[in-house]
Design an enzyme around this catalytic site. Structure first.
Site, PDB file in Angstrom:
ATOM      1  N   ASP A   1      31.981 -21.942 -54.998  1.00 20.50           N
ATOM      2  CA  ASP A   1      30.899 -21.767 -53.955  1.00 20.50           C
ATOM      3  C   ASP A   1      31.636 -20.970 -52.702  1.00 20.50           C
ATOM      4  OD1 ASP A   1      29.379 -23.617 -55.188  1.00 20.50           O
ATOM      5  OD2 ASP A   1      28.964 -24.966 -53.763  1.00 20.50           O
TER       6      ASP A   1
ATOM      7  N   HIS B   1      35.849 -24.054 -54.704  1.00 22.93           N
ATOM      8  CA  HIS B   1      35.640 -23.187 -53.983  1.00 22.93           C
ATOM      9  C   HIS B   1      36.441 -22.150 -54.118  1.00 22.93           C
ATOM     10  CE1 HIS B   1      34.275 -26.925 -52.221  1.00 22.93           C
ATOM     11  NE2 HIS B   1      33.267 -26.426 -51.442  1.00 22.93           N
TER      12      HIS B   1
END
Length: 305
Positions: free
Chosen positions: A114, A259
Site C-alpha cells: 500500500d 507497505h
C-alpha cells in the site's frame, strides 16, 4: 492501508473538496417513465453522480421519524448512507464484495503493498520481487503515481495494480460525490500509468462508509482489505522475529498487507521480504495476485433440498 502516521514521502494533504469536481446540483425527480442509468464512464471523467433511474417511491416511510430523531447523520446523503440521496437512483449492480481473505483449498497467498509508488522503496521492492520471481498487488495512491510513476512504469507488468484513492484521505468521511472523485481520479491516473484499468479498491486505513460502498459499486470496484499484516513497529529490534511471525501466521487464502513507503520502521519488513518469501515457499505456498487468489476461491456449497 497504513495506520495514520507521519509519512515523509507523502505529499501534503489536499482539502477533501475536489476543485475538479463540479458543484453538486439540486436533486430533481426524473420524468415519469424515463430511465437513466448510472454511468461509470461519466463518474470516472469527474462528473458528479447526480443521476436518476425510475424506481419505486417509498410511501408511509415507516420508522423514518424514529431513525432521524436526535440523529447527527442524515438518513440520505452524507458519508453513512448506502443509497443515493434522491432515493430513486438504483446502484449500478446488485452487490459489491468486501474481501478480507479467500476460502480456498490451495496453498495460495497474495502479497500486497500500500501507499506507493515512492522513489526509494518501491523500486527496491520491485527488485526483490523480480529476483524471487514473486507477483504482488500494489494498491497505489493516484497523486503519487502521477509524481513517481515514471520510476516504476516499466516494471509493473508482472504485478497487479489496485486503487488506493487519489490522495490517501479517509473515504469514511466523504460524501458519495467526494468518494467518486477520490476513486475516479486515481482510476484515471493508474490506467494511464499501467495501460489497464484497476478493478480492486483498498480504502485508506481500511475505513469504510456507506458512501464508499455505493461509490465502489457504481464504479465497478471490488473492495479488498486484508487478514494479515506485517506489524513492522513491533519488530523494529527483531527483524528475524518479523520474518518468523509472517511465515508462521499465514494460511491458505491469506491477503498479506505490507507497505512500499511510510515511516522508517516499515523498512524492517522490506529488509526481511526475501526471507518471508523463501519461508512461505518452504511451507508450500504459492504467491499470486489478489485477482488470481479470488479466482481460486472454493465455490460455496449449495444447501441440499
Amino acid at each position: 492501508m497504513s495506520t495514520p502516521s507521519t509519512d515523509p514521502e507523502l505529499p501534503a494533504r489536499e482539502p477533501v473538496r475536489d476543485p475538479e469536481l463540479p458543484a453538486r446540483e439540486p436533486v430533481r425527480d426524473p420524468p415519469v417513465g424515463r430511465d437513466r442509468a448510472v454511468s461509470r464512464r461519466r463518474i470516472l471523467s469527474g462528473a458528479a453522480a447526480a443521476v436518476a433511474g425510475a424506481g419505486v417511491v417509498l410511501t408511509g416511510e415507516f420508522g423514518y421519524a424514529e431513525a432521524t430523531a436526535g440523529s447527527k447523520l442524515p438518513v440520505y446523503g452524507g458519508y453513512a448512507a448506502t443509497v443515493h440521496a434522491d432515493r430513486r437512483t438504483p446502484p449500478r449492480s446488485s452487490r459489491v464484495d468486501v474481501v478480507w481473505s479467500v476460502d480456498t483449498t490451495h496453498r495460495l497467498i497474495a502479497l500486497t503493498f500500500d501507499d506507493g509508488p515512492a522513489p526509494n522503496w518501491t523500486p527496491r521492492v520491485l527488485s526483490i520481487l523480480a529476483e524471487t520471481d514473486t507477483p504482488a498487488t500494489f494498491f497505489m495512491v493516484g497523486r503519487r503515481a502521477r509524481e513517481y510513476g515514471h520510476l516504476v512504469a516499466g516494471r509493473l507488468a508482472p504485478h497487479e495494480i489496485g486503487n488506493h484513492t487519489w490522495a490517501h484521505q479517509d473515504l469514511a468521511k466523504m460524501t458519495y460525490e467526494q468518494a467518486c472523485s477520490a476513486i475516479g481520479r486515481a482510476h484515471n491516473e493508474l490506467t494511464r500509468l499501467c495501460d489497464r484499468e484497476p478493478t480492486l479498491l483498498r480504502p485508506p486505513y481500511g475505513h469504510l462508509a456507506g458512501s464508499t460502498l455505493l461509490a465502489a459499486n457504481d464504479l465497478g470496484y471490488q473492495v479488498v482489505l486484508w487478514n494479515r499484516q506485517m506489524l513492522e513497529s513491533r519488530f523494529t529490534q527483531d527483524p528475524d522475529g518479523l520474518v518468523d511471525y509472517v511465515v508462521d501466521s499465514c494460511d491458505p487464502g491469506t491477503i498479506l498487507l505490507a507497505h512500499d513507503t511510510g515511516p522508517a520502521d516499515r523498512l524492517v519488513a522490506i529488509r526481511g521480504l526475501a526471507g518471508m518469501i523463501t519461508g512461505l515457499r518452504r511451507r508450500g505456498f504459492e504467491f499470486v495476485t489478489v485477482s488470481e487468489l479470488l479466482a481460486a476461491a472454493t465455490p460455496a456449497s449449495t444447501p441440499a433440498d
